[in-house]
Design a protein around this motif. Structure first.
Motif, PDB file in Angstrom:
ATOM      1  N   GLN A  20      -6.268  -5.044  14.085  1.00 18.03           N
ATOM      2  CA  GLN A  20      -6.662  -5.468  15.427  1.00 18.03           C
ATOM      3  C   GLN A  20      -7.228  -6.875  15.384  1.00 18.03           C
ATOM      4  OE1 GLN A  20      -9.207  -2.154  16.734  1.00 18.03           O
ATOM      5  NE2 GLN A  20      -8.232  -2.382  18.714  1.00 18.03           N
ATOM      6  N   ASP A  21      -6.887  -7.669  16.399  1.00 19.75           N
ATOM      7  CA  ASP A  21      -7.480  -9.000  16.503  1.00 19.75           C
ATOM      8  C   ASP A  21      -8.717  -8.936  17.395  1.00 19.75           C
ATOM      9  OD1 ASP A  21      -6.550  -8.886  19.128  1.00 19.75           O
ATOM     10  OD2 ASP A  21      -4.953 -10.350  18.828  1.00 19.75           O
ATOM     11  N   ALA A  22      -9.300 -10.076  17.703  1.00 17.31           N
ATOM     12  CA  ALA A  22     -10.525 -10.133  18.507  1.00 17.31           C
ATOM     13  C   ALA A  22     -10.316  -9.578  19.912  1.00 17.31           C
ATOM     14  CB  ALA A  22     -11.032 -11.566  18.574  1.00 17.31           C
ATOM     15  N   GLU A  23      -9.082  -9.648  20.421  1.00 16.43           N
ATOM     16  CA  GLU A  23      -8.778  -9.146  21.766  1.00 16.43           C
ATOM     17  C   GLU A  23      -8.478  -7.650  21.760  1.00 16.43           C
ATOM     18  OE1 GLU A  23      -5.409 -11.436  22.908  1.00 16.43           O
ATOM     19  OE2 GLU A  23      -6.539 -13.296  23.076  1.00 16.43           O
ATOM     20  N   GLY A  24      -8.469  -7.041  20.583  1.00 15.09           N
ATOM     21  CA  GLY A  24      -8.158  -5.620  20.493  1.00 15.09           C
ATOM     22  C   GLY A  24      -6.673  -5.326  20.400  1.00 15.09           C
ATOM     23  N   LYS A  25      -5.844  -6.364  20.255  1.00 20.65           N
ATOM     24  CA  LYS A  25      -4.390  -6.191  20.148  1.00 20.65           C
ATOM     25  C   LYS A  25      -4.019  -5.961  18.683  1.00 20.65           C
ATOM     26  CE  LYS A  25      -3.328  -7.289  24.459  1.00 20.65           C
ATOM     27  NZ  LYS A  25      -2.814  -6.333  25.386  1.00 20.65           N
ATOM     28  N   TYR A  26      -3.103  -5.020  18.469  1.00 20.18           N
ATOM     29  CA  TYR A  26      -2.646  -4.717  17.115  1.00 20.18           C
ATOM     30  C   TYR A  26      -1.457  -5.592  16.748  1.00 20.18           C
ATOM     31  CZ  TYR A  26      -5.454  -0.471  16.887  1.00 20.18           C
ATOM     32  OH  TYR A  26      -6.489   0.421  16.842  1.00 20.18           O
ATOM     33  N   SER A  27      -1.373  -5.960  15.471  1.00 17.14           N
ATOM     34  CA  SER A  27      -0.192  -6.656  14.978  1.00 17.14           C
ATOM     35  C   SER A  27       0.072  -6.248  13.537  1.00 17.14           C
ATOM     36  CB  SER A  27      -0.354  -8.171  15.088  1.00 17.14           C
ATOM     37  OG  SER A  27      -1.380  -8.620  14.249  1.00 17.14           O
ATOM     38  N   VAL A  28       1.341  -6.334  13.164  1.00 18.64           N
ATOM     39  CA  VAL A  28       1.781  -5.972  11.821  1.00 18.64           C
ATOM     40  C   VAL A  28       2.979  -6.848  11.492  1.00 18.64           C
ATOM     41  CG1 VAL A  28       3.334  -4.124  12.612  1.00 18.64           C
ATOM     42  CG2 VAL A  28       2.362  -4.010  10.326  1.00 18.64           C
ATOM     43  N   THR A  29       3.189  -7.126  10.218  1.00 17.58           N
ATOM     44  CA  THR A  29       4.366  -7.924   9.863  1.00 17.58           C
ATOM     45  C   THR A  29       5.590  -7.012   9.769  1.00 17.58           C
ATOM     46  OG1 THR A  29       4.005  -7.713   7.491  1.00 17.58           O
ATOM     47  CG2 THR A  29       3.009  -9.635   8.589  1.00 17.58           C
ATOM     48  N   PHE A  30       6.752  -7.607   9.964  1.00 17.31           N
ATOM     49  CA  PHE A  30       8.003  -6.865   9.894  1.00 17.31           C
ATOM     50  C   PHE A  30       8.185  -6.233   8.511  1.00 17.31           C
ATOM     51  CE2 PHE A  30      12.649  -6.872   9.007  1.00 17.31           C
ATOM     52  CZ  PHE A  30      12.992  -5.855   9.885  1.00 17.31           C
ATOM     53  N   GLY A  31       7.809  -6.953   7.471  1.00 18.38           N
ATOM     54  CA  GLY A  31       7.954  -6.435   6.108  1.00 18.38           C
ATOM     55  C   GLY A  31       7.161  -5.165   5.885  1.00 18.38           C
ATOM     56  N   VAL A  32       5.950  -5.113   6.413  1.00 22.35           N
ATOM     57  CA  VAL A  32       5.112  -3.910   6.267  1.00 22.35           C
ATOM     58  C   VAL A  32       5.770  -2.734   6.989  1.00 22.35           C
ATOM     59  CG1 VAL A  32       2.895  -2.878   6.915  1.00 22.35           C
ATOM     60  CG2 VAL A  32       2.958  -5.159   5.904  1.00 22.35           C
ATOM     61  N   LEU A  33       6.233  -2.957   8.205  1.00 22.73           N
ATOM     62  CA  LEU A  33       6.912  -1.892   8.954  1.00 22.73           C
ATOM     63  C   LEU A  33       8.186  -1.436   8.237  1.00 22.73           C
ATOM     64  CD1 LEU A  33       7.004  -2.698  12.788  1.00 22.73           C
ATOM     65  CD2 LEU A  33       5.992  -0.725  11.678  1.00 22.73           C
ATOM     66  N   PHE A  34       8.993  -2.405   7.829  1.00 25.20           N
ATOM     67  CA  PHE A  34      10.298  -2.089   7.244  1.00 25.20           C
ATOM     68  C   PHE A  34      10.164  -1.342   5.924  1.00 25.20           C
ATOM     69  CE2 PHE A  34      14.284  -2.705   5.084  1.00 25.20           C
ATOM     70  CZ  PHE A  34      15.220  -2.607   6.100  1.00 25.20           C
ATOM     71  N   ASN A  35       9.162  -1.687   5.123  1.00 29.24           N
ATOM     72  CA  ASN A  35       9.016  -1.108   3.789  1.00 29.24           C
ATOM     73  C   ASN A  35       8.158   0.149   3.747  1.00 29.24           C
ATOM     74  OD1 ASN A  35      10.617  -3.031   2.316  1.00 29.24           O
ATOM     75  ND2 ASN A  35       9.000  -4.495   2.718  1.00 29.24           N
ATOM     76  N   ASP A  36       7.625   0.577   4.876  1.00 33.15           N
ATOM     77  CA  ASP A  36       6.807   1.781   4.922  1.00 33.15           C
ATOM     78  C   ASP A  36       7.700   3.024   4.889  1.00 33.15           C
ATOM     79  OD1 ASP A  36       4.064   3.025   5.496  1.00 33.15           O
ATOM     80  OD2 ASP A  36       5.328   3.878   7.076  1.00 33.15           O
ATOM     81  N   ASP A  37       7.398   3.954   3.984  1.00 28.28           N
ATOM     82  CA  ASP A  37       8.214   5.164   3.837  1.00 28.28           C
ATOM     83  C   ASP A  37       8.232   6.017   5.095  1.00 28.28           C
ATOM     84  OD1 ASP A  37       8.972   4.553   1.255  1.00 28.28           O
ATOM     85  OD2 ASP A  37       7.338   5.696   0.333  1.00 28.28           O
ATOM     86  N   GLN A  38       7.087   6.155   5.747  1.00 21.87           N
ATOM     87  CA  GLN A  38       7.014   6.975   6.963  1.00 21.87           C
ATOM     88  C   GLN A  38       7.880   6.370   8.072  1.00 21.87           C
ATOM     89  OE1 GLN A  38       3.130   8.468   7.909  1.00 21.87           O
ATOM     90  NE2 GLN A  38       3.596   8.578  10.093  1.00 21.87           N
ATOM     91  N   CYS A  39       7.841   5.055   8.216  1.00 17.97           N
ATOM     92  CA  CYS A  39       8.684   4.390   9.217  1.00 17.97           C
ATOM     93  C   CYS A  39      10.160   4.574   8.889  1.00 17.97           C
ATOM     94  CB  CYS A  39       8.361   2.901   9.302  1.00 17.97           C
ATOM     95  SG  CYS A  39       6.855   2.535  10.199  1.00 17.97           S
ATOM     96  N   ALA A  40      10.495   4.492   7.623  1.00 15.68           N
ATOM     97  CA  ALA A  40      11.891   4.669   7.200  1.00 15.68           C
ATOM     98  C   ALA A  40      12.399   6.060   7.563  1.00 15.68           C
ATOM     99  CB  ALA A  40      12.024   4.427   5.707  1.00 15.68           C
ATOM    100  N   ASN A  41      11.517   7.050   7.509  1.00 21.99           N
ATOM    101  CA  ASN A  41      11.902   8.420   7.851  1.00 21.99           C
ATOM    102  C   ASN A  41      11.984   8.642   9.362  1.00 21.99           C
ATOM    103  OD1 ASN A  41      12.129   9.302   5.176  1.00 21.99           O
ATOM    104  ND2 ASN A  41       9.949   9.788   5.075  1.00 21.99           N
ATOM    105  N   ILE A  42      11.223   7.877  10.123  1.00 23.82           N
ATOM    106  CA  ILE A  42      11.190   8.046  11.579  1.00 23.82           C
ATOM    107  C   ILE A  42      12.340   7.308  12.259  1.00 23.82           C
ATOM    108  CG2 ILE A  42       9.901   7.510  13.678  1.00 23.82           C
ATOM    109  CD1 ILE A  42       7.329   7.877  12.057  1.00 23.82           C
ATOM    110  N   PHE A  43      12.541   6.060  11.881  1.00 27.11           N
ATOM    111  CA  PHE A  43      13.466   5.188  12.603  1.00 27.11           C
ATOM    112  C   PHE A  43      14.784   5.021  11.865  1.00 27.11           C
ATOM    113  CE2 PHE A  43       9.132   3.654  13.559  1.00 27.11           C
ATOM    114  CZ  PHE A  43       9.095   3.967  14.909  1.00 27.11           C
TER     115      PHE A  43
END
Length: 83
Positions: A20-43
């Motif tokens: 979360q940033d100071a405004e409360g908005k979440y962000s993540v890099t594409f590499g983290v999403l793409f390489n996550d095992d749980q994401c790979a199983n979902i999408f």
């Protein structure tokens, strides 16, 4: 494939893996999403889900098409918590 369901799942994964940033908005890099095992199983098509979410103004990121390796450091910012 139910696009709205996939986008809802994506919101949850960005919150789980992102920071979360100071405004409360979440962000993540594409590499983290793409390489996550749980994401790979979902999408089956993470890039397609991201493009749909961007069209619905749920997320924002630079560029149109994200590719593994080349765009691993691209930040994906969550704009809305729901559809």
């Amino acid at each position: 494939m139910n696009v709205e369901h996939e986008v809802t799942l994506l919101i949850g994964e960005i919150k789980r893996l992102g920071t979360q940033d100071a405004e409360g908005k979440y962000s993540v890099t594409f590499g983290v999403l793409f390489n996550d095992d749980q994401c790979a199983n979902i999408f089956e098509a993470l890039v397609g889900t991201l493009r749909a979410a961007k069209r619905k103004k749920v997320v924002t990121y630079e560029g149109e098409l994200l590719l593994q390796g080349v765009h691993d450091k691209v930040a994906i910012k969550l704009l809305k918590d729901s559809l």
